[in-house]
Design a protein around this motif. Sequence first.
Motif, PDB file in Angstrom:
ATOM      1  N   SER A  75       0.841  -1.215   0.000  1.00 56.05           N
ATOM      2  CA  SER A  75       0.000   0.000   0.000  1.00 56.05           C
ATOM      3  C   SER A  75       0.869   1.256   0.000  1.00 56.05           C
ATOM      4  O   SER A  75       0.561   2.231  -0.691  1.00 56.05           O
ATOM      5  CB  SER A  75      -0.900   0.034   1.233  1.00 56.05           C
ATOM      6  OG  SER A  75      -1.793  -1.041   1.201  1.00 56.05           O
ATOM      7  N   ASP A 114      -5.817  -0.841  -4.679  1.00 53.74           N
ATOM      8  CA  ASP A 114      -5.269  -1.402  -3.433  1.00 53.74           C
ATOM      9  C   ASP A 114      -6.314  -2.296  -2.776  1.00 53.74           C
ATOM     10  O   ASP A 114      -7.240  -1.812  -2.130  1.00 53.74           O
ATOM     11  CB  ASP A 114      -4.840  -0.283  -2.482  1.00 53.74           C
ATOM     12  CG  ASP A 114      -4.024  -0.830  -1.313  1.00 53.74           C
ATOM     13  OD1 ASP A 114      -3.822  -2.067  -1.241  1.00 53.74           O
ATOM     14  OD2 ASP A 114      -3.585  -0.020  -0.466  1.00 53.74           O
ATOM     15  N   GLU A 115      -6.147  -3.573  -2.945  1.00 59.53           N
ATOM     16  CA  GLU A 115      -7.079  -4.576  -2.399  1.00 59.53           C
ATOM     17  C   GLU A 115      -8.539  -4.168  -2.624  1.00 59.53           C
ATOM     18  O   GLU A 115      -9.303  -4.035  -1.658  1.00 59.53           O
ATOM     19  CB  GLU A 115      -6.810  -4.794  -0.911  1.00 59.53           C
ATOM     20  CG  GLU A 115      -5.408  -5.331  -0.655  1.00 59.53           C
ATOM     21  CD  GLU A 115      -5.272  -5.908   0.740  1.00 59.53           C
ATOM     22  OE1 GLU A 115      -6.193  -6.623   1.169  1.00 59.53           O
ATOM     23  OE2 GLU A 115      -4.256  -5.646   1.389  1.00 59.53           O
TER      24      GLU A 115
HETATM   25 MG    MG Z   1      -2.017  -2.668   2.239  1.00 65.17          MG
END
Ligand code: MG
Length: 251
Positions: free
Chosen positions: A41, A172-173
């Motif tokens: 991240s 991000d995810e």
């Molecule tokens: Mg992360």
Amino acid sequence: MLSVQNLCKYYGSTPALVNINLDVHMGEHVVLIGSSGSGKSTLLRCINYLEEPDDGRIWLDGQYIGGHIDQANQWVKDQPSELAHKRRDIGMVFQGFHLFAHLKIIDNVAIGPRRVLKKSKATSRELARYLLDKVHLGKHADKYPWQLSGGEQQRVAIARALAMNPKLMLFDEPTSALDPRLTHEVFQVVQELANEGITMMIVTHEIKFAQKIADTIVFMEKGEIVEVETVQKIFSDPQDERTQKFLSYVL
Ligand SMILES: [Mg+2]
Ligand SMILES: Nc1ncnc2c1ncn2[C@@H]1O[C@H](COP(=O)(O)OP(=O)(O)OP(=O)(O)O)[C@@H](O)[C@H]1O
């Protein structure tokens, strides 16, 4: 398209990114994998300057983000307005959707083109409708975020990022808050965008999806890039012991 050069980021004395170097080509789909806390991240957040790197450079399609090199070969930081302008080239989709609760879906997508790109109301809404169709939400344009499922909201967030016509999309995810069916819906849309040739970097723990969408896999550990490989190679023949160990847990 993107060149990350000697990027470092510290939180206090803790190194979150250690001398990261990575090139992403136009149209390439890069998936970042690695255990929790490995810096995935942080890397995405530094690329789009949500976090300012402590050292190193981000170069995107002909210019540095965050500053430029002047005639005396010195690094000059961007003024906030310059930085904001450059950051428009990078779209980001997070785990949470961060939609405006008081705005209809169509206005959530149209607000960027309208307010930031200064397009007319009609043009912005037309673009929003086009993008909502693209993420299979055309029918929901006049609803509010709370009337949509998590997967639908995430697809609105994707449409909103696309509305700024970014050169690079960062995810991000994007599905980690979603159940398997909704995850599938979101991944389907991301896959369709990939098929159109949009350059993207995706952090995900969904290895099956990573295998399907990625051209390149980046494996990170403890703030470092351990291995960068084609998807075929890394899953069949990982070179580094740390990659082998990580993949033995997730495959
Ligand atoms: Mg992360
Ligand atoms: N705002 C912050 N303040 C202090 N430390 C931070 C901050 N953000 C991240 N870190 C630290 O930096 C390191 C990298 O974190 P990061 O969130 O990038 O990991 P990640 O690979 O995305 O993990 P996950 O898979 O759990 O999302 C971790 O040690 C984390 O604790």
